[in-house]
Design an enzyme around this catalytic site. Structure first.
Site, PDB file in Angstrom:
ATOM      1  N   LYS A  16       0.828  -1.219   0.000  1.00 42.34           N
ATOM      2  CA  LYS A  16       0.000   0.000   0.000  1.00 42.34           C
ATOM      3  C   LYS A  16       0.855   1.258   0.000  1.00 42.34           C
ATOM      4  O   LYS A  16       0.592   2.217  -0.722  1.00 42.34           O
ATOM      5  CB  LYS A  16      -0.933   0.016   1.228  1.00 42.34           C
ATOM      6  CG  LYS A  16      -1.928  -1.126   1.249  1.00 42.34           C
ATOM      7  CD  LYS A  16      -2.757  -1.125   2.516  1.00 42.34           C
ATOM      8  CE  LYS A  16      -1.964  -1.473   3.770  1.00 42.34           C
ATOM      9  NZ  LYS A  16      -1.431  -2.842   3.805  1.00 42.34           N
ATOM     10  N   GLN A 224      -3.445  -2.025   7.132  1.00 45.97           N
ATOM     11  CA  GLN A 224      -3.847  -3.436   7.273  1.00 45.97           C
ATOM     12  C   GLN A 224      -4.487  -3.933   5.956  1.00 45.97           C
ATOM     13  O   GLN A 224      -4.213  -3.375   4.910  1.00 45.97           O
ATOM     14  CB  GLN A 224      -4.799  -3.626   8.465  1.00 45.97           C
ATOM     15  CG  GLN A 224      -4.120  -3.504   9.832  1.00 45.97           C
ATOM     16  CD  GLN A 224      -3.910  -2.076  10.281  1.00 45.97           C
ATOM     17  OE1 GLN A 224      -4.838  -1.286  10.318  1.00 45.97           O
ATOM     18  NE2 GLN A 224      -2.702  -1.727  10.652  1.00 45.97           N
TER      19      GLN A 224
HETATM   20  P1  GDP Z   1       2.192  -2.144   3.111  1.00 45.15           P
HETATM   21  O1  GDP Z   1       2.054  -2.399   4.568  1.00 45.15           O
HETATM   22  O2  GDP Z   1       0.991  -2.615   2.342  1.00 45.15           O
HETATM   23  O3  GDP Z   1       2.556  -0.734   2.780  1.00 45.15           O
HETATM   24  O4  GDP Z   1       3.386  -3.067   2.612  1.00 45.15           O
HETATM   25  P2  GDP Z   1       4.840  -3.206   3.333  1.00 45.15           P
HETATM   26  O5  GDP Z   1       5.607  -1.971   3.037  1.00 45.15           O
HETATM   27  O6  GDP Z   1       4.678  -3.633   4.739  1.00 45.15           O
HETATM   28  O7  GDP Z   1       5.390  -4.470   2.575  1.00 45.15           O
HETATM   29  C1  GDP Z   1       5.571  -4.489   1.189  1.00 45.15           C
HETATM   30  C2  GDP Z   1       7.072  -4.700   0.899  1.00 45.15           C
HETATM   31  O8  GDP Z   1       7.224  -5.042  -0.439  1.00 45.15           O
HETATM   32  C3  GDP Z   1       7.896  -3.452   1.114  1.00 45.15           C
HETATM   33  O9  GDP Z   1       9.169  -3.838   1.568  1.00 45.15           O
HETATM   34  C4  GDP Z   1       7.972  -2.842  -0.271  1.00 45.15           C
HETATM   35  O10 GDP Z   1       9.159  -2.064  -0.464  1.00 45.15           O
HETATM   36  C5  GDP Z   1       7.995  -4.067  -1.123  1.00 45.15           C
HETATM   37  N1  GDP Z   1       7.360  -3.922  -2.444  1.00 45.15           N
HETATM   38  C6  GDP Z   1       6.287  -3.172  -2.801  1.00 45.15           C
HETATM   39  N2  GDP Z   1       5.963  -3.398  -4.092  1.00 45.15           N
HETATM   40  C7  GDP Z   1       6.852  -4.306  -4.560  1.00 45.15           C
HETATM   41  C8  GDP Z   1       7.027  -4.964  -5.820  1.00 45.15           C
HETATM   42  O11 GDP Z   1       6.273  -4.773  -6.772  1.00 45.15           O
HETATM   43  N3  GDP Z   1       8.058  -5.859  -5.897  1.00 45.15           N
HETATM   44  C9  GDP Z   1       8.888  -6.121  -4.862  1.00 45.15           C
HETATM   45  N4  GDP Z   1       9.843  -7.020  -5.029  1.00 45.15           N
HETATM   46  N5  GDP Z   1       8.742  -5.528  -3.667  1.00 45.15           N
HETATM   47  C10 GDP Z   1       7.740  -4.639  -3.518  1.00 45.15           C
HETATM   48  P1  IMO Z   2       0.055  -2.817   7.205  1.00 45.58           P
HETATM   49  O1  IMO Z   2      -0.660  -1.502   7.186  1.00 45.58           O
HETATM   50  C1  IMO Z   2       0.045  -6.998   8.409  1.00 45.58           C
HETATM   51  C2  IMO Z   2      -1.956  -7.979  12.194  1.00 45.58           C
HETATM   52  C3  IMO Z   2      -1.088  -8.442  13.343  1.00 45.58           C
HETATM   53  C4  IMO Z   2      -2.070  -9.382  14.034  1.00 45.58           C
HETATM   54  C5  IMO Z   2      -3.405  -8.672  13.879  1.00 45.58           C
HETATM   55  C6  IMO Z   2      -3.819  -7.838  15.082  1.00 45.58           C
HETATM   56  O2  IMO Z   2       1.533  -2.706   7.274  1.00 45.58           O
HETATM   57  O3  IMO Z   2      -0.441  -3.699   6.122  1.00 45.58           O
HETATM   58  P2  IMO Z   2      -3.023  -5.506  16.048  1.00 45.58           P
HETATM   59  O4  IMO Z   2      -1.694  -5.058  16.575  1.00 45.58           O
HETATM   60  O5  IMO Z   2      -3.525  -4.680  14.904  1.00 45.58           O
HETATM   61  O6  IMO Z   2      -4.060  -5.646  17.124  1.00 45.58           O
HETATM   62  O7  IMO Z   2      -2.759  -6.992  15.496  1.00 45.58           O
HETATM   63  O8  IMO Z   2      -3.253  -7.812  12.749  1.00 45.58           O
HETATM   64  N1  IMO Z   2      -1.569  -6.674  11.600  1.00 45.58           N
HETATM   65  C7  IMO Z   2      -0.967  -6.545  10.411  1.00 45.58           C
HETATM   66  N2  IMO Z   2      -0.517  -7.476   9.548  1.00 45.58           N
HETATM   67  N3  IMO Z   2       0.134  -5.704   8.111  1.00 45.58           N
HETATM   68  C8  IMO Z   2      -0.336  -4.750   8.947  1.00 45.58           C
HETATM   69  O9  IMO Z   2      -0.366  -3.444   8.627  1.00 45.58           O
HETATM   70  C9  IMO Z   2      -0.886  -5.156  10.180  1.00 45.58           C
HETATM   71  N4  IMO Z   2      -1.413  -4.506  11.236  1.00 45.58           N
HETATM   72  C10 IMO Z   2      -1.844  -5.440  12.089  1.00 45.58           C
HETATM   73  O10 IMO Z   2       0.049  -9.118  12.886  1.00 45.58           O
HETATM   74  O11 IMO Z   2      -2.161 -10.588  13.329  1.00 45.58           O
END
Ligand code: GDP
Ligand code: IMO
Ligand code: MG
Length: 430
Positions: A16, A224
């Site tokens: 995201k 999330q």
């Molecule tokens: P979010 O919580 O939905 O914002 O996602 P996170 O940032 O927690 O996890 C997504 C991970 O994948 C991050 O480390 C990003 O830098 C990486 N990422 C996002 N888009 C891509 C993609 O298209 N390819 C690869 N290899 N990594 C990506």
């Molecule tokens: P982003 O925005 C993935 C999961 C936790 C746990 C459950 C409840 O980065 O996608 P909480 O602390 O919210 O009460 O935990 O939700 N969880 C996530 N998993 N990405 C997240 O956020 C999360 N935020 C909470 O691991 O299973």
């Protein structure tokens, strides 16, 4: 002018942050509407990594207004630290570029303590929370005893709010064997952090409605994923907020009619952090390979993410509950080099076929996925910036996903870098 809501369509960590950052070039305002610093959104811009938890991903682009809406739960001490960290990376954050809704509930240290104490009890199944006090803070909001941002401005109100809160927490803490909260110390700590938060406080509902009438574009940033939604997720293994697109309206104070496009963020496979059902989870070499190639470790807690095949049943369901108009498919590059790929197209339960995830927890835990096998591709999609750069088999995989989830791909992401993104349909187009 279009307003766009971005929501996670799986169990979070779909990418995201990257997509919101990319889209924010086209937006004037970027608003968070639920969750808190349980979120971890990673942005990579020309090799530099930004990790955002409470701040909207729009802060990194200069000249935009970033908003923390009332649907969020906010830890004020965490926010101060996060602002300092991001400032140290050269990003300017001022009351002109960041606004916090005055009616935002605060996460206090007692919320984190309660969260962690509950998780460590052996008699109840763990949720696997982030331990950041998210659930307890939302409980207090609904229980009408939470301290909100506006309460920080008046010492007498603040003391009254804290007293009301502590009556409830005193009883809870005694039951869990936690020490009593130091009331005066808590009030002193809140009074100390207040001047660092209050300059950003604003009637966000009013500001957003004014921006809307001026024709400004608002980008709503979800945290999330829909399968962690308090109502529609894999309860009780969920977070404590509504995550789906409808929350963008109540979590900021704009009407639902102001949402023009819902963009679901979808990973090309599936991951989950924490406990709970996961029908397509892999425990073999393929699962390990997805985790390694995808660097699947949590941004917030560093925990290893569970990995599995793409589950079209779940994404079809989450696209429906959020009214998704188009998806951003991310991390396609992680699938490069797999000889075969599997997609879950349905479930089997007690000899019956299901086209959706049942609600009953025991059934969620028992469904077995029905797979369709697709041929993989040996060429690389990593860093691809146009459809023409994608191998034929990769295009077939994407098209099959669209068919199964009944929703078109609007964006495609092929690496963590901001610009490694393919635009198919502009969500902001009129
Ligand atoms: P979010 O919580 O939905 O914002 O996602 P996170 O940032 O927690 O996890 C997504 C991970 O994948 C991050 O480390 C990003 O830098 C990486 N990422 C996002 N888009 C891509 C993609 O298209 N390819 C690869 N290899 N990594 C990506
Ligand atoms: P982003 O925005 C993935 C999961 C936790 C746990 C459950 C409840 O980065 O996608 P909480 O602390 O919210 O009460 O935990 O939700 N969880 C996530 N998993 N990405 C997240 O956020 C999360 N935020 C909470 O691991 O299973
Ligand atoms: Mg994340």
């Amino acid at each position: 002018m279009a307003n766009v809501v971005v929501v996670g369509a799986q169990w979070g960590d779909e990418g995201k942050g990257k997509i919101v950052d990319w889209l924010s070039e086209r937006a004037d305002v970027i608003a968070r509407f639920q969750g808190g610093h349980n979120a971890g959104h990673t942005l990579v811009i020309d090799g530099e990594v930004f990790k955002l938890h409470a701040l909207p991903s729009g802060v990194v682009r200069g000249g935009k207004l970033s908003v923390i809406g009332n649907g969020v739960v906010l830890d004020p001490w965490h926010l101060v630290t996060e602002i300092e960290t991001i400032r140290a990376q050269g990003v300017e954050i001022t009351p002109e570029t960041l606004m916090i809704a005055e009616n935002t509930p605060l996460i206090l240290p007692l919320h984190g303590e309660l969260d962690r104490a509950r998780e460590s009890q052996n008699s109840v199944a763990k949720i696997g929370t982030t331990g950041r006090g998210i659930g307890p803070a939302y409980e207090d909001k609904v229980g009408r005893r939470v301290v909100r941002v506006a309460d920080l401005a008046d010492p007498a109100t603040l003391a009254t709010r804290v007293d009301r809160l502590l009556i409830h927490h005193g009883a809870l803490r005694r039951g869990l064997g936690l020490p009593e909260v130091d009331r005066d110390g808590l009030i002193a700590a809140l009074s100390e952090v207040a001047p660092k938060i209050l300059p950003y406080a604003a009637p966000v509902w009013k500001v957003l409605n004014e921006k809307k009438s001026e024709g400004r574009r608002i980008l709503f940033e979800g945290a999330q994923g829909a399968l962690l939604d308090i109502d529609f997720g894999t309860y009780p293994f969920v977070t404590s907020s509504n995550v789906i697109a409808g929350q963008a309206a109540t979590g900021t104070g704009i009407g639902p009619g102001s949402i023009d496009f819902v963009l679901g963020i979808v990973k090309a496979y599936t991951t989950r952090v924490g406990e709970g059902p996961f029908p397509t989870e892999l425990f073999d070499e393929d699962g390990q390979r997805l985790g390694e190639r995808g660097h699947e470790f949590g941004t917030t807690t560093g925990r290893k993410r569970r990995c599995g095949w793409f589950d079209a049943v779940l994404v079809r369901q989450t696209c429906a509950t959020s009214g998704v108009n188009g998806i951003a498919l991310t991390k396609l590059d992680v699938l490069d080099g797999f000889e075969e790929l599997k997609i879950c197209t349905g479930y089997e339960l007690d000899g019956r076929m299901l086209d959706h995830l049942p609600t009953a927890a025991d059934q969620q835990a028992r469904v077995t996925p029905v797979y369709e096998t697709m041929t993989g591709w040996s060429d690389s999609t990593a860093g691809a910036r146009s459809w023409a750069d994608l191998p034929g088999e990769a295009i077939k995989y994407v098209r099959r996903i669209e068919e199964l989830i009944r929703c078109p791909v609007a964006l495609l992401s092929t690496s963590p870098e901001r610009e490694d993104t393919i635009l198919v349909t502009d969500p902001f187009a009129d």
